[in-house]
Design a protein around this motif. Sequence first.
Motif, PDB file in Angstrom:
ATOM      1  N   TYR A  31       0.824  -1.201   0.000  1.00 10.41           N
ATOM      2  CA  TYR A  31       0.000   0.000   0.000  1.00 10.41           C
ATOM      3  C   TYR A  31       0.863   1.259   0.000  1.00 10.41           C
ATOM      4  CZ  TYR A  31      -4.091  -2.837   1.067  1.00 10.41           C
ATOM      5  OH  TYR A  31      -5.101  -3.763   0.999  1.00 10.41           O
ATOM      6  N   TYR A  33       0.350   5.728  -0.221  1.00 11.18           N
ATOM      7  CA  TYR A  33      -0.632   6.790  -0.034  1.00 11.18           C
ATOM      8  C   TYR A  33      -0.004   8.149  -0.317  1.00 11.18           C
ATOM      9  CZ  TYR A  33      -2.486   3.036   2.975  1.00 11.18           C
ATOM     10  OH  TYR A  33      -2.920   1.835   3.472  1.00 11.18           O
ATOM     11  N   TYR A  35      -0.820  12.036   0.942  1.00  9.31           N
ATOM     12  CA  TYR A  35      -1.565  12.946   1.800  1.00  9.31           C
ATOM     13  C   TYR A  35      -1.061  14.363   1.550  1.00  9.31           C
ATOM     14  CZ  TYR A  35      -3.267   9.104   4.798  1.00  9.31           C
ATOM     15  OH  TYR A  35      -3.886   7.979   5.293  1.00  9.31           O
ATOM     16  N   GLN A  37      -0.782  18.102   3.731  1.00  8.32           N
ATOM     17  CA  GLN A  37      -0.884  18.666   5.073  1.00  8.32           C
ATOM     18  C   GLN A  37      -0.979  20.177   4.978  1.00  8.32           C
ATOM     19  OE1 GLN A  37       2.425  17.945   7.797  1.00  8.32           O
ATOM     20  NE2 GLN A  37       1.097  18.273   9.548  1.00  8.32           N
ATOM     21  N   LEU A  43      -3.813  16.060   8.148  1.00  7.95           N
ATOM     22  CA  LEU A  43      -3.396  15.296   6.972  1.00  7.95           C
ATOM     23  C   LEU A  43      -4.637  14.767   6.269  1.00  7.95           C
ATOM     24  CD1 LEU A  43      -0.719  13.585   9.052  1.00  7.95           C
ATOM     25  CD2 LEU A  43      -0.132  14.501   6.803  1.00  7.95           C
ATOM     26  N   LEU A  45      -6.178  12.649   2.884  1.00  9.26           N
ATOM     27  CA  LEU A  45      -5.815  11.660   1.877  1.00  9.26           C
ATOM     28  C   LEU A  45      -6.206  12.142   0.484  1.00  9.26           C
ATOM     29  CD1 LEU A  45      -4.775   8.732   1.377  1.00  9.26           C
ATOM     30  CD2 LEU A  45      -7.174   8.015   1.542  1.00  9.26           C
ATOM     31  N   PHE A  90       2.846  14.464   1.608  1.00 10.95           N
ATOM     32  CA  PHE A  90       3.505  13.325   2.219  1.00 10.95           C
ATOM     33  C   PHE A  90       3.080  12.033   1.543  1.00 10.95           C
ATOM     34  CE2 PHE A  90       5.831  14.993   5.732  1.00 10.95           C
ATOM     35  CZ  PHE A  90       5.155  16.143   6.123  1.00 10.95           C
ATOM     36  N   THR A  99      -2.150  -2.480   9.093  1.00  8.11           N
ATOM     37  CA  THR A  99      -0.934  -2.210   9.868  1.00  8.11           C
ATOM     38  C   THR A  99      -0.552  -0.745   9.749  1.00  8.11           C
ATOM     39  OG1 THR A  99       0.423  -2.862   7.983  1.00  8.11           O
ATOM     40  CG2 THR A  99      -0.054  -4.550   9.629  1.00  8.11           C
ATOM     41  N   GLU A 100       0.437  -0.369  10.545  1.00  7.26           N
ATOM     42  CA  GLU A 100       0.805   1.040  10.597  1.00  7.26           C
ATOM     43  C   GLU A 100       1.366   1.530   9.276  1.00  7.26           C
ATOM     44  OE1 GLU A 100       2.101  -1.405  12.373  1.00  7.26           O
ATOM     45  OE2 GLU A 100       4.239  -1.131  12.769  1.00  7.26           O
ATOM     46  N   ALA A 101       1.197   2.831   9.057  1.00  4.84           N
ATOM     47  CA  ALA A 101       1.745   3.487   7.878  1.00  4.84           C
ATOM     48  C   ALA A 101       3.000   4.256   8.264  1.00  4.84           C
ATOM     49  CB  ALA A 101       0.707   4.437   7.279  1.00  4.84           C
ATOM     50  N   PHE A 102       3.978   4.239   7.359  1.00  7.86           N
ATOM     51  CA  PHE A 102       5.231   4.961   7.563  1.00  7.86           C
ATOM     52  C   PHE A 102       5.295   6.089   6.536  1.00  7.86           C
ATOM     53  CE2 PHE A 102       6.962   1.979  10.525  1.00  7.86           C
ATOM     54  CZ  PHE A 102       6.414   0.766  10.160  1.00  7.86           C
ATOM     55  N   PHE A 103       5.736   7.250   7.017  1.00  9.17           N
ATOM     56  CA  PHE A 103       5.708   8.441   6.184  1.00  9.17           C
ATOM     57  C   PHE A 103       7.091   8.842   5.695  1.00  9.17           C
ATOM     58  CE2 PHE A 103       1.440  10.261   6.317  1.00  9.17           C
ATOM     59  CZ  PHE A 103       0.845   9.439   7.250  1.00  9.17           C
ATOM     60  N   GLY A 104       7.102   9.436   4.506  1.00  6.36           N
ATOM     61  CA  GLY A 104       8.307  10.056   3.996  1.00  6.36           C
ATOM     62  C   GLY A 104       8.519  11.421   4.618  1.00  6.36           C
ATOM     63  N   GLN A 105       9.553  12.121   4.123  1.00  3.20           N
ATOM     64  CA  GLN A 105       9.939  13.413   4.684  1.00  3.20           C
ATOM     65  C   GLN A 105       9.105  14.567   4.159  1.00  3.20           C
ATOM     66  OE1 GLN A 105      11.843  13.618   7.273  1.00  3.20           O
ATOM     67  NE2 GLN A 105      14.000  13.346   6.777  1.00  3.20           N
TER      68      GLN A 105
END
Lengths: 112, 110
Positions: A31, A33, A35, A37, A43, A45, A90, A99-105
């Motif tokens: 997955y 995504y 977003y 901000q 945030l 989607l 993002f 499960t948890e989502a991990f974000f870029g910078q």
Amino acid sequence: DAGITQSPRHKVTETGTPVTLRCHQTENHRYMYWYRQDPGHGLRLIHYSYGVKDTDKGEVSDGYSVSRSKTEDFLLTLESATSSQTSVYFCAISESAVTEAFFGQGTRLTVV
Amino acid sequence: QQQVKQSPQSLIVQKGGISIINCAYENTAFDYFPWYQQFPGKGPALLIAIRPDVSEKKEGRFTISFNKSAKQFSLHIMDSQPGDSATYFCAALGGTALIFGKGTTLSVSS
């Protein structure tokens, strides 16, 4: 940052021009995504992908399109940039839908 | 329509105090509730998360309290430190994507 690279990190563009932001992952997560901000909005989607060539719209998808031709890359295109699309964008990845989502910078985009 | 409501918008706490941030949700189908921490110029990072089959989860100084009947959950930061100064987002998993609250800016004064 969980193997996520967003490019560019900063961009200034003119109203009416097309813009493409790239998200690249090295985690082989299914997955991905996008977003945006904005102050006072948190945030929100834009679009998400649940596999190669499988995408769906989010809450604020108008004026945006996405493509995912490879597992590792998810592109966000602003077809004709407007000032209201000035924001920080993002990318996030997730191994599964539960499960948890991990974000870029993030990518800071300014439309003038 | 905002599906996750977060309060307060901003919070100032003395060093060593307890920070409390609250969230309420509407959709009873939500089944995963994470909290994210974000520092300026960085992406949000997962802090702690809970599923609705438990009422509380603790990790170090951070605790989530979850009230399923009231459709509310909260983040407690014990012994708050200046390094905890950041923006905190609650979220809920609805379907295949996280829905976020609007965020709380926490400032811990020394």
